[in-house]
Design an enzyme around this catalytic site. Structure first.
Site, short mmCIF file in Angstrom:
data_model
loop_
_atom_site.label_atom_id
_atom_site.label_comp_id
_atom_site.label_asym_id
_atom_site.label_seq_id
_atom_site.Cartn_x
_atom_site.Cartn_y
_atom_site.Cartn_z
N HIS A 62 5.81 -10.01 4.98
CA HIS A 62 5.88 -8.66 4.39
C HIS A 62 5.66 -7.59 5.48
O HIS A 62 6.42 -6.62 5.58
CB HIS A 62 4.81 -8.55 3.29
CG HIS A 62 4.70 -7.21 2.62
ND1 HIS A 62 4.91 -7.03 1.27
CD2 HIS A 62 4.39 -5.98 3.12
CE1 HIS A 62 4.75 -5.74 0.98
NE2 HIS A 62 4.42 -5.09 2.08
N LEU A 121 0.82 -1.22 0.00
CA LEU A 121 0.00 0.00 0.00
C LEU A 121 0.85 1.27 0.00
O LEU A 121 0.37 2.34 -0.37
CB LEU A 121 -0.96 0.00 1.20
CG LEU A 121 -2.09 -1.04 1.14
CD1 LEU A 121 -2.93 -0.96 2.41
CD2 LEU A 121 -2.97 -0.86 -0.08
ZN ZN Z 1 3.93 -3.14 2.51
#
Ligand code: ZN
Length: 164
Positions: free
Chosen positions: A134, A93
């Protein structure tokens, strides 16, 4: 609840290491709720606190794709990783519309606390295992393209000025 602004591209906060959460108070509860709402709004499957400008070890991961249910994990740590790896297209994002094929452990076990302070252990494989790795990387200032092979990273740096 309110939406939080997502830090993007070269924002230096994305490179900082987040601090351990010692006290799960009202502020942490609100942060977790806001992050879950922000993640959903942006169609993400994971979000880490430094991405909204807060250097604390808190991540949100989606655990059910149908209902879009997510959980908040506090002080998450990978305690076990499969030797077997998988490669899959990954986005972030903080880097909208940029995708890379990233190789990661296929399965992981993560130890953390939930928002009530209970110890939890999450065993995951597939997309959830990938998302956990992540997001935990974000807490250490590591970004997904850091996981690319070195030659690809060099190429990326050469093109970097154009994009980020
Ligand atoms: Zn990320």
């Amino acid at each position: 609840m309110s939406l939080r602004e997502i830090k993007k591209f070269k924002d230096p906060i994305l490179r900082k290491k987040s601090k351990k959460i010692w006290r799960i108070d009202e502020e942490i509860h609100r942060l977790a709720l806001d992050m879950a709402e922000t993640m959903k709004e942006k169609q993400g499957v994971g979000l880490a606190a430094p991405q909204v400008g807060i250097l604390k070890r808190l991540i949100i991961v989606e655990i059910d794709y149908k209902t879009r249910k997510s959980v908040a994990l506090i002080n998450p740590k990978v305690i076990k990783k499969s030797r077997e790896k998988s490669v899959y297209t990954e986005g972030c994002l903080s880097f909208p519309e940029i995708f890379f094929e990233i190789k990661r452990a296929k399965a992981v076990t993560v130890r953390a606390q939930d928002v009530s302070g209970n110890k939890v252990e999450v065993k995951a494989e597939g997309l959830l295992a990938r998302t956990l790795q992540h997001e935990i990387d974000h807490l250490n200032g590591i970004l997904f393209f850091d996981r690319l092979p070195i030659l690809k990273r060099i190429k990326l740096r050469l093109n970097a000025e154009k994009s980020f």
